[in-house]
Design a protein around this motif. Structure first.
Motif, PDB file in Angstrom:
ATOM      1  N   LEU A   1       2.328-105.774  53.902  1.00  0.00           N
ATOM      2  CA  LEU A   1       1.461-105.841  52.725  1.00  0.00           C
ATOM      3  C   LEU A   1       2.216-106.319  51.488  1.00  0.00           C
ATOM      4  O   LEU A   1       1.691-107.121  50.712  1.00  0.00           O
ATOM      5  CB  LEU A   1       0.842-104.469  52.463  1.00  0.00           C
ATOM      6  CG  LEU A   1      -0.038-104.353  51.214  1.00  0.00           C
ATOM      7  CD1 LEU A   1      -1.251-105.266  51.326  1.00  0.00           C
ATOM      8  CD2 LEU A   1      -0.470-102.904  50.996  1.00  0.00           C
ATOM      9  N   GLN A   2       3.426-105.836  51.282  1.00  0.00           N
ATOM     10  CA  GLN A   2       4.169-106.203  50.071  1.00  0.00           C
ATOM     11  C   GLN A   2       4.405-107.709  50.004  1.00  0.00           C
ATOM     12  O   GLN A   2       4.275-108.320  48.932  1.00  0.00           O
ATOM     13  CB  GLN A   2       5.517-105.465  50.038  1.00  0.00           C
ATOM     14  CG  GLN A   2       5.428-103.965  50.238  1.00  0.00           C
ATOM     15  CD  GLN A   2       4.647-103.278  49.151  1.00  0.00           C
ATOM     16  OE1 GLN A   2       4.519-103.792  48.050  1.00  0.00           O
ATOM     17  NE2 GLN A   2       4.106-102.105  49.433  1.00  0.00           N
TER      18      GLN A   2
ATOM     19  N   ILE B   1       0.174-113.887  47.525  1.00  0.00           N
ATOM     20  CA  ILE B   1      -1.115-114.091  46.847  1.00  0.00           C
ATOM     21  C   ILE B   1      -0.895-114.309  45.356  1.00  0.00           C
ATOM     22  O   ILE B   1      -1.511-115.191  44.736  1.00  0.00           O
ATOM     23  CB  ILE B   1      -2.045-112.896  47.098  1.00  0.00           C
ATOM     24  CG1 ILE B   1      -2.487-112.865  48.564  1.00  0.00           C
ATOM     25  CG2 ILE B   1      -3.276-112.963  46.192  1.00  0.00           C
ATOM     26  CD1 ILE B   1      -3.322-111.660  48.929  1.00  0.00           C
ATOM     27  N   LEU B   2      -0.006-113.510  44.754  1.00  0.00           N
ATOM     28  CA  LEU B   2       0.270-113.661  43.329  1.00  0.00           C
ATOM     29  C   LEU B   2       0.908-115.013  43.033  1.00  0.00           C
ATOM     30  O   LEU B   2       0.515-115.704  42.082  1.00  0.00           O
ATOM     31  CB  LEU B   2       1.192-112.534  42.857  1.00  0.00           C
ATOM     32  CG  LEU B   2       1.553-112.538  41.372  1.00  0.00           C
ATOM     33  CD1 LEU B   2       0.303-112.423  40.518  1.00  0.00           C
ATOM     34  CD2 LEU B   2       2.533-111.412  41.059  1.00  0.00           C
ATOM     35  N   VAL B   3       1.884-115.424  43.838  1.00  0.00           N
ATOM     36  CA  VAL B   3       2.530-116.724  43.641  1.00  0.00           C
ATOM     37  C   VAL B   3       1.519-117.846  43.814  1.00  0.00           C
ATOM     38  O   VAL B   3       1.493-118.814  43.039  1.00  0.00           O
ATOM     39  CB  VAL B   3       3.704-116.886  44.624  1.00  0.00           C
ATOM     40  CG1 VAL B   3       4.244-118.311  44.583  1.00  0.00           C
ATOM     41  CG2 VAL B   3       4.816-115.894  44.305  1.00  0.00           C
ATOM     42  N   GLN B   4       0.656-117.707  44.819  1.00  0.00           N
ATOM     43  CA  GLN B   4      -0.350-118.738  45.067  1.00  0.00           C
ATOM     44  C   GLN B   4      -1.319-118.867  43.900  1.00  0.00           C
ATOM     45  O   GLN B   4      -1.702-119.980  43.510  1.00  0.00           O
ATOM     46  CB  GLN B   4      -1.113-118.421  46.347  1.00  0.00           C
ATOM     47  CG  GLN B   4      -2.163-119.461  46.723  1.00  0.00           C
ATOM     48  CD  GLN B   4      -2.901-119.101  48.000  1.00  0.00           C
ATOM     49  OE1 GLN B   4      -2.560-118.126  48.656  1.00  0.00           O
ATOM     50  NE2 GLN B   4      -3.915-119.869  48.338  1.00  0.00           N
ATOM     51  N   SER B   5      -1.723-117.730  43.323  1.00  0.00           N
ATOM     52  CA  SER B   5      -2.652-117.778  42.194  1.00  0.00           C
ATOM     53  C   SER B   5      -2.005-118.420  40.969  1.00  0.00           C
ATOM     54  O   SER B   5      -2.650-119.167  40.230  1.00  0.00           O
ATOM     55  CB  SER B   5      -3.142-116.366  41.848  1.00  0.00           C
ATOM     56  OG  SER B   5      -2.074-115.558  41.381  1.00  0.00           O
TER      57      SER B   5
ATOM     58  N   ILE C   1      -4.971-109.734  39.308  1.00  0.00           N
ATOM     59  CA  ILE C   1      -4.345-109.531  40.616  1.00  0.00           C
ATOM     60  C   ILE C   1      -3.001-108.842  40.456  1.00  0.00           C
ATOM     61  O   ILE C   1      -2.622-107.977  41.256  1.00  0.00           O
ATOM     62  CB  ILE C   1      -4.195-110.883  41.339  1.00  0.00           C
ATOM     63  CG1 ILE C   1      -5.564-111.403  41.791  1.00  0.00           C
ATOM     64  CG2 ILE C   1      -3.260-110.765  42.542  1.00  0.00           C
ATOM     65  CD1 ILE C   1      -5.521-112.785  42.404  1.00  0.00           C
ATOM     66  N   LYS C   2      -2.259-109.205  39.408  1.00  0.00           N
ATOM     67  CA  LYS C   2      -0.938-108.625  39.195  1.00  0.00           C
ATOM     68  C   LYS C   2      -1.005-107.118  39.058  1.00  0.00           C
ATOM     69  O   LYS C   2      -0.217-106.393  39.676  1.00  0.00           O
ATOM     70  CB  LYS C   2      -0.310-109.246  37.944  1.00  0.00           C
ATOM     71  CG  LYS C   2       1.076-108.698  37.619  1.00  0.00           C
ATOM     72  CD  LYS C   2       1.681-109.457  36.454  1.00  0.00           C
ATOM     73  CE  LYS C   2       0.896-109.221  35.179  1.00  0.00           C
ATOM     74  NZ  LYS C   2       1.522-109.882  34.010  1.00  0.00           N
TER      75      LYS C   2
END
Length: 295
Positions: A225-226, A232-236, A261-262
């Motif tokens: 999960l981590q 996901i954060l980098v992609q956004s 998201i962060k």
């Protein structure tokens, strides 16, 4: 009278200091929670202090709608449960064995463990060892390399040395108990605080681990999960920067979503540990103190 006033003043000062310390610890966690439900503009402008402003669930919708998150949860639960069970089993058995003065080369073996606390081969030799053992991109890469935490092993060794009286061992042997039966029937029940501490420590450690996954895993379906949340954060953030030249409104929305998201990912990754901690908390101080005592 002056003594009473001095005691009251001391109590007030200590209470104020402790209250400030508790507030300094709890408020950042609370702020992250309310920020995850607030509009990023309100957070960035300093308008969010006690309650969310511009209540929104967009960040959580984005996270929980992504199938990678749920797959990451399953992977993290698998890695955490297996790694914790193996680590605690190895630490308890090795700690008990090293606590026995009858063990040949007991001090030499302990010294070998101590050497690993001060000297480490580094990331490249570690990667090569995992590769040569054929564990790359497997569940074992997340479990075996960190199976034994030497510091926790030393705590377990000291605990068994100090918490189990010699008279208890001698009485058990007189009653015909074997070494294995003594360990399972007497030593482990007496070590419940130690077991609870070890389980809690390794649960937190393994649940938050992502660096080994970043190095040893290449299949996204096996990411914990981590690492999923990080990606996901980098992609956004990358998506937001890519939309800057084409569509300012889309860029602003991506930035807003990235902020939500962060904060949301911190809450999502922390909630399981927060739910677990109260059940083991009553053993934490007692087990840690008893395990740290020298025999």
């Amino acid at each position: 009278m002056s003594i009473d006033r001095g005691d009251r003043a001391y109590t007030v000062v200590v209470a104020a200091l402790l209250g400030g310390a508790v507030l300094a610890i709890i408020y950042p966690l609370y702020f992250i929670v309310i920020a995850s439900f607030s509009e990023p503009d309100a957070v960035n402008n300093g308008r969010v202090w006690v309650l969310p402003e511009g209540f929104t669930l967009d960040g959580y919708r984005r996270l929980l709608a992504d199938p990678r998150v749920w797959r990451g949860v399953v992977n993290s639960l698998t890695y955490t449960s297996l790694a914790t069970a193996l680590s605690v089993a190895l630490i308890l058995t090795a700690g008990y064995a090293l606590s026995r003065k009858e063990l040949p080369w007991r001090n030499a073996i302990t010294a070998l463990f101590l050497v690993t606390l001060f000297f480490d081969g580094g990331m490249i030799p570690r990667y090569l060892v995992v590769k040569e053992l054929g564990m790359l991109n497997t569940v074992w890469a997340m479990i075996l390399p960190n199976a034994v935490a030497v510091w926790n092993l030393l705590i377990a060794r000291t605990y068994f040395t100090s918490a189990i009286p010699v008279e208890v061992r001698e009485a058990a042997y007189l009653d015909g108990a074997s070494e294995l039966k003594f360990f399972l029937r007497i030593a482990l029940p007496l070590a419940k605080p130690l077991i609870a501490v070890m389980v809690l420590i390794h649960l937190v450690w393994n649940w938050n681990a992502f660096f080994d996954a970043l190095i040893f895993l290449t299949d996204e379906s096996k990411f914990p999960l981590q690492l999923v949340l990080r990606n996901i954060l980098v992609q956004s953030e990358v998506s937001a920067s890519g939309n800057l030249s084409s569509d300012l409104s889309s860029y602003a929305e991506q930035q807003r979503l990235g902020e939500l998201i962060k904060y949301g990912m911190i809450v999502v990754s922390t909630v399981p540990l927060l739910l677990l901690s109260p059940f083991a908390q009553r053993y934490l101080s007692r087990g840690g103190v008893e395990g740290a005592l020298k025999g």
